[in-house]
Write a protein that holds these residues in place. Structure first.
Motif, mmCIF file in Angstrom:
data_model
loop_
_atom_site.group_PDB
_atom_site.id
_atom_site.type_symbol
_atom_site.label_atom_id
_atom_site.label_comp_id
_atom_site.label_asym_id
_atom_site.label_seq_id
_atom_site.Cartn_x
_atom_site.Cartn_y
_atom_site.Cartn_z
ATOM 1 N N PRO A 266 6.137 4.859 4.442
ATOM 2 C CA PRO A 266 7.163 5.864 4.763
ATOM 3 C C PRO A 266 8.142 6.104 3.619
ATOM 4 C CG PRO A 266 6.838 4.414 6.633
ATOM 5 C CD PRO A 266 6.060 3.830 5.495
ATOM 6 N N ILE A 267 8.531 5.048 2.911
ATOM 7 C CA ILE A 267 9.459 5.196 1.793
ATOM 8 C C ILE A 267 8.778 5.890 0.615
ATOM 9 C CG2 ILE A 267 10.699 3.892 0.018
ATOM 10 C CD1 ILE A 267 11.618 2.004 2.093
ATOM 11 N N ILE A 268 7.521 5.514 0.337
ATOM 12 C CA ILE A 268 6.795 6.147 -0.774
ATOM 13 C C ILE A 268 6.605 7.633 -0.494
ATOM 14 C CG2 ILE A 268 4.594 6.219 -1.995
ATOM 15 C CD1 ILE A 268 4.373 3.223 -1.633
ATOM 16 N N PHE A 269 6.209 7.973 0.739
ATOM 17 C CA PHE A 269 6.014 9.377 1.100
ATOM 18 C C PHE A 269 7.328 10.155 0.994
ATOM 19 C CE2 PHE A 269 2.084 8.657 4.023
ATOM 20 C CZ PHE A 269 1.330 8.389 2.900
ATOM 21 N N LEU A 306 16.012 11.036 7.012
ATOM 22 C CA LEU A 306 15.243 11.700 8.070
ATOM 23 C C LEU A 306 13.744 11.645 7.781
ATOM 24 C CD1 LEU A 306 17.478 14.849 8.752
ATOM 25 C CD2 LEU A 306 17.251 12.800 10.176
ATOM 26 N N LEU A 307 13.376 11.796 6.505
ATOM 27 C CA LEU A 307 11.963 11.731 6.148
ATOM 28 C C LEU A 307 11.400 10.330 6.369
ATOM 29 C CD1 LEU A 307 11.810 13.899 2.906
ATOM 30 C CD2 LEU A 307 10.685 14.373 5.083
ATOM 31 N N ILE A 308 12.180 9.300 6.071
ATOM 32 C CA ILE A 308 11.727 7.930 6.318
ATOM 33 C C ILE A 308 11.487 7.725 7.806
ATOM 34 C CG2 ILE A 308 12.414 5.497 6.259
ATOM 35 C CD1 ILE A 308 13.853 6.051 3.641
ATOM 36 N N PHE A 309 12.428 8.204 8.641
ATOM 37 C CA PHE A 309 12.258 8.115 10.089
ATOM 38 C C PHE A 309 10.984 8.832 10.525
ATOM 39 C CE2 PHE A 309 16.230 6.215 11.366
ATOM 40 C CZ PHE A 309 15.996 5.831 12.675
ATOM 41 N N PHE A 310 10.824 10.057 10.015
ATOM 42 C CA PHE A 310 9.672 10.863 10.421
ATOM 43 C C PHE A 310 8.366 10.173 10.077
ATOM 44 C CE2 PHE A 310 6.421 13.912 9.013
ATOM 45 C CZ PHE A 310 6.152 14.539 10.226
ATOM 46 N N PHE A 363 15.701 -0.209 9.805
ATOM 47 C CA PHE A 363 15.737 -1.173 8.705
ATOM 48 C C PHE A 363 15.342 -0.505 7.392
ATOM 49 C CE2 PHE A 363 13.805 -4.239 5.870
ATOM 50 C CZ PHE A 363 14.738 -5.265 5.860
ATOM 51 N N LEU A 364 14.297 0.322 7.432
ATOM 52 C CA LEU A 364 13.847 0.991 6.214
ATOM 53 C C LEU A 364 14.943 1.891 5.644
ATOM 54 C CD1 LEU A 364 10.171 2.024 7.085
ATOM 55 C CD2 LEU A 364 10.923 0.183 5.584
ATOM 56 N N VAL A 365 15.638 2.616 6.523
ATOM 57 C CA VAL A 365 16.714 3.502 6.065
ATOM 58 C C VAL A 365 17.858 2.686 5.463
ATOM 59 C CG1 VAL A 365 18.494 5.126 6.820
ATOM 60 C CG2 VAL A 365 16.154 5.374 7.653
ATOM 61 N N VAL A 366 18.248 1.613 6.148
ATOM 62 C CA VAL A 366 19.361 0.782 5.665
ATOM 63 C C VAL A 366 19.026 0.168 4.308
ATOM 64 C CG1 VAL A 366 20.687 -1.328 6.091
ATOM 65 C CG2 VAL A 366 20.304 0.294 7.947
ATOM 66 N N ALA A 389 12.942 -2.577 -4.545
ATOM 67 C CA ALA A 389 12.763 -3.969 -4.152
ATOM 68 C C ALA A 389 11.878 -4.083 -2.913
ATOM 69 C CB ALA A 389 14.123 -4.618 -3.900
ATOM 70 N N LEU A 390 12.058 -3.163 -1.963
ATOM 71 C CA LEU A 390 11.259 -3.189 -0.739
ATOM 72 C C LEU A 390 9.783 -2.977 -1.049
ATOM 73 C CD1 LEU A 390 11.214 -3.314 2.352
ATOM 74 C CD2 LEU A 390 11.514 -0.847 2.376
ATOM 75 N N ILE A 391 9.487 -2.001 -1.909
ATOM 76 C CA ILE A 391 8.098 -1.744 -2.287
ATOM 77 C C ILE A 391 7.517 -2.955 -3.011
ATOM 78 C CG2 ILE A 391 6.596 -0.325 -3.733
ATOM 79 C CD1 ILE A 391 8.459 2.022 -3.149
ATOM 80 N N ALA A 392 8.295 -3.526 -3.939
ATOM 81 C CA ALA A 392 7.811 -4.679 -4.705
ATOM 82 C C ALA A 392 7.520 -5.865 -3.796
ATOM 83 C CB ALA A 392 8.837 -5.066 -5.772
ATOM 84 N N VAL A 393 8.425 -6.163 -2.877
ATOM 85 C CA VAL A 393 8.236 -7.300 -1.972
ATOM 86 C C VAL A 393 7.085 -7.030 -1.007
ATOM 87 C CG1 VAL A 393 9.298 -8.660 -0.132
ATOM 88 C CG2 VAL A 393 10.633 -8.040 -2.146
ATOM 89 N N GLY A 394 7.024 -5.805 -0.470
ATOM 90 C CA GLY A 394 5.967 -5.473 0.481
ATOM 91 C C GLY A 394 4.584 -5.581 -0.125
#
Length: 425
Positions: A266-269, A306-310, A363-366, A389-394
């Motif tokens: 979702p974050i990458i998109f 909003l895009l992350i939520f979607f 959580f992703l938005v925060v 950091a989220l992408i790297a850890v994931g």
């Protein structure tokens, strides 16, 4: 942990996969420093250094995801962005076009067809984006190269670089460790960390800022691991059936619904889509685009959230079909305790999925907006973003889970002495 790393190279297949992945990443990093033929690097670097405001934020943000190729204007300048955009487009269309939806349900053969279609759309987007990007930087071409020839050479080079990375990502998925596209994005992000640390060591950060940065980094890592491994389990019981002289069923199992089923996608998109306004603004010279939709502006942050939520909800709705799950449970004589079979079961799974996904999306938005929150509250300039950091850890967690699966299958101890890493399925 030390013994686990030694055991990784005792398994021939796992050792070959790790070596192949490392060699692929070396090829990726070498390509970062191969400039587009015809670009005047001195003038281009001077332009990048002189950019300020929202444009500078966009360039820094985009450069992180491309591993520094934008500042070098290399053949990998678009990285895998066209592929991500193509995936978004086709995933969205699959929810409204029955033929695409059926293609995804055809199993392995359907996924191959969908993959070929994604590559075709990627090629078209790479040509389009490469052409417009070449138009935007044509003013920084070599003096002895005419405009039309530079557009041709630059566009062809950019498209070739993008398709090579797409092929390299597929090879990593097939013969290496981890999801190839995610690993390439991960490599691009991690490659910038030494530069960030060096910048902080030479005096950019005070002791207080270092403390805040370390606390935020630890919180992001711990929170991400917790989120990636958390799931809501829906209990399912199967009644006993007598077939001939054998008794089937009578077992109890569960349906795992991940809190963050989409992982970092979702974050990458969302990030890929939000780069488009700034890119168009830079190419067309429309300053109002950067003022309103530039990186870090209020409208940018709202649309980004909003895009992350979607995409968090959209990904789960594509992966999890409550109607199919309900039909399969009913077909094999199962039921969810306290819920009637059929539509009530489907509604219950949908309701549970929506609630669980909401927690993951929050959580992703925060975590994505954390650098802005810290900067506004304390004035500390956090230059390692929560998104990166989220992408790297994931992705790191996914790679470790795959390695551990290979080790445990061959009777080796994993990274943890007790239990094992729980990850996305």
């Amino acid at each position: 942990m030390k013994e686990a790393f030694k055991n990784m190279f005792k398994i021939p297949e796992l050792r070959d996969r790790i070596i192949f992945t490392l060699l692929a990443l070396i090829a990726f990093r070498v390509g970062i420093y191969i400039p587009i033929p015809g670009i005047d690097l001195a003038r281009w670097e001077a332009f990048i250094a002189g950019v300020g405001g929202a444009s500078q934020g966009f360039i820094s943000f985009f450069d992180v995801f491309t591993g520094g190729s934008l500042k070098q204007f290399s053949i990998f300048v678009l990285s895998v962005t066209p592929y991500i955009n193509a995936s978004i487009i086709l995933q969205l269309l699959s929810s409204v076009i029955p033929s695409l939806k059926e293609m995804l349900r055809e199993g392995e053969e359907g996924r191959k067809k969908f993959g070929r279609l994604t590559r075709q759309v990627t090629l078209g987007l790479a040509v389009l984006q490469g052409f417009f990007l070449s138009m935007g930087v044509a003013a920084y071409r070599s003096a002895n190269l005419n405009y039309a020839l530079f557009l041709l050479i630059s566009t062809v080079s950019i498209v070739a670089g993008t398709m090579f990375l797409l092929w390299l990502g597929e090879m990593i998925t097939e013969k290496g460790i981890g999801n190839g596209i995610s690993v390439l994005i991960f490599a691009g992000i991690v490659s910038r960390f030494p530069q960030y640390i060096a910048s902080g060591l030479v005096g950019r950060l005070s002791v207080f800022e270092w403390v805040i940065l370390i606390i935020v980094a630890i919180a992001v890592v711990v929170g991400t691991i917790y989120l990636q491994t958390s799931e809501r389990r829906i209990n399912v019981q199967y009644a006993k059936r007598v077939v001939g002289n054998k008794i089937y069923g009578g077992a109890s199992t569960y349906i795992p619904i991940k809190v963050n089923g989409g992982g970092v996608l979702p974050i990458i998109f969302a990030s890929a889509i939000m780069t488009l306004p700034s890119m168009l603004g830079s190419v067309t010279g429309a300053d109002w685009v950067n003022r309103w939709f530039g990186y870090g502006t209020p409208i940018y942050l709202i649309l980004y959230s909003l895009l992350i939520f979607f995409f968090a909800y959209f990904y789960n709705s594509v992966v999890i079909d409550p109607n199919d799950i309900s039909e399969n449970i009913k077909k094999y004589g199962g039921f969810i305790p306290g819920i009637r079979p059929g539509k009530p079961t489907s509604d219950y799974i949908t309701k549970t999925m929506m609630r669980v996904t909401f927690i993951g999306a929050i959580f992703l938005v925060v975590i994505s907006l954390l650098p802005y929150i810290i900067r506004s509250a304390s004035g500390v300039n956090i230059w390692i973003g929560g998104t990166s950091a989220l992408i790297a850890v994931g992705v790191s967690l996914d790679i470790m889970q795959q390695i551990e699966a290979h080790m445990i299958t061959r009777q080796y101890e994993g990274f943890m002495k007790k239990g094992k890493l729980r990850g996305r399925r």
